[in-house]
Scaffold this motif. Structure first.
Motif, PDB file in Angstrom:
ATOM      1  N   LEU A  32      21.224 -12.155  -5.837  1.00  0.00           N
ATOM      2  CA  LEU A  32      20.808 -10.964  -5.093  1.00  0.00           C
ATOM      3  C   LEU A  32      21.775 -10.669  -3.950  1.00  0.00           C
ATOM      4  O   LEU A  32      22.176  -9.507  -3.736  1.00  0.00           O
ATOM      5  CB  LEU A  32      19.395 -11.173  -4.552  1.00  0.00           C
ATOM      6  N   VAL A  48      11.635  -9.538  -4.759  1.00  0.00           N
ATOM      7  CA  VAL A  48      12.265 -10.519  -5.652  1.00  0.00           C
ATOM      8  C   VAL A  48      11.597 -11.885  -5.491  1.00  0.00           C
ATOM      9  O   VAL A  48      11.305 -12.569  -6.482  1.00  0.00           O
ATOM     10  CB  VAL A  48      13.777 -10.621  -5.371  1.00  0.00           C
ATOM     11  N   ALA A 150      17.237 -10.739 -10.519  1.00  0.00           N
ATOM     12  CA  ALA A 150      17.553 -10.432  -9.122  1.00  0.00           C
ATOM     13  C   ALA A 150      18.723  -9.460  -9.023  1.00  0.00           C
ATOM     14  O   ALA A 150      18.731  -8.564  -8.171  1.00  0.00           O
ATOM     15  CB  ALA A 150      17.876 -11.729  -8.372  1.00  0.00           C
ATOM     16  N   GLN A 154      18.694  -5.427  -7.472  1.00  0.00           N
ATOM     17  CA  GLN A 154      19.568  -4.856  -6.446  1.00  0.00           C
ATOM     18  C   GLN A 154      20.387  -3.683  -6.961  1.00  0.00           C
ATOM     19  O   GLN A 154      20.541  -2.673  -6.282  1.00  0.00           O
ATOM     20  CB  GLN A 154      20.509  -5.944  -5.908  1.00  0.00           C
TER      21      GLN A 154
END
Length: 283
Positions: A32, A48, A150, A154
């Motif tokens: 992430l 997350v 993850a 993003q």
């Protein structure tokens, strides 16, 4: 765990091995941070983490339900079914799965669409020991969902970097699960449970675990190259290599040594990875 004593919460956390969340979470957070090229938004970070907690809780409870009677016959796991009732486990599988889907839906459209796929992957591992010896690799795949998810959280898309990292996670998890599975060699043979350890024997399985952890190390280097990480990340590689070597040094010890290898060494690997990524992207 001591703060909860022997209460309901403590028993539930022991059932799902909550402390082992440290294995997968750092790889998800690391992916992430790399995807965000720094700190992600607080909203994305919290969602997350929520997805990770809900997904892992659902997966562990599903595994306990699938293996409920099997665990009762295994001396190592015979007390698991006493921690919570089966009905409670079923209820929390449903609640955790729903929580995961809702959290994924709150991130972006793609994470919502892929949430059922992720649940299928992490649940599927629990039944693989019935028909394939590759169950260790399916466990690795279940944990490898985390960094990919993850990254998608993003960026809204998938790239090569999280795939390379996921390959490393698969090899890493399969390797340490092979070591852990040596504890159940006699029981698994007697019960007809499929695993690489049963198929190859203990020594050859431990040699395979060494190869897999070498591939893990190479994949982590590859992730750094693809993600264009700097020197701060690569300086962590000797520490990770040392932890993996230590794990294979004590794999020949008794049950206590195996458990120490499983938890301490692997927790160290994942923690060092996350610190290295943070140092590279945030300093």
């Amino acid at each position: 765990m001591r703060e909860f004593g022997d209460g309901t919460i403590a028993r539930f956390l022991r059932l799902i091995r909550f402390s082992h969340t440290i294995f997968a979470l750092p790889f998800a957070l690391g992916a992430l941070i790399v995807a965000a090229n720094g700190w992600p938004s607080l909203r994305t970070l919290l969602l997350v983490i929520a997805c990770m907690v809900f997904a892992r809780t659902a997966a562990m409870l599903f595994n306990r339900l699938v293996d409920w009677s099997l665990d009762q016959r295994n001396p190592r796991t015979a007390s698991r079914h006493l921690l919570v009732s089966k009905s409670v486990a079923v209820i929390f599988v449903v609640l955790s799965s729903a929580g995961f889907v809702v959290s994924a839906a709150a991130i972006n459209h793609l994470t919502f669409l892929l949430a059922p796929v992720a649940l299928f992957v992490i649940f599927f591992y629990s039944v693989t020991k019935r028909f394939t010896s590759a169950t260790h690799f399916f466990l690795g795949l279940a944990l490898a969902v985390a960094p990919i998810g993850a990254w998608i959280a993003q960026t809204g898309k998938i790239d090569l970097a999280p795939v390379v990292l996921a390959v490393g996670v698969i090899c890493w998890v399969a390797g340490f699960d092979l070591i852990y599975a040596t504890q159940d060699y006699d029981f698994d043979r007697r019960e007809g449970i499929r695993s690489v350890v049963v198929k190859l024997g203990i020594m050859r399985s431990l040699h395979l675990a060494q190869v897999l952890h070498l591939l893990t190390f190479l994949a982590l280097i590859g992730f750094g190259l693809v993600a264009k990480l700097g020197s701060l990340y690569y300086w962590s590689m000797p520490l990770i290599a040392a932890a993996l070597l230590y794990e294979h040094k004590i794999e020949k010890c008794d049950l206590t040594g195996i458990n120490r290898a499983f938890f301490q060494s692997n927790a160290f690997v994942s923690a060092v990875f996350l610190v290295a990524v943070c140092a590279d992207r945030l300093i």
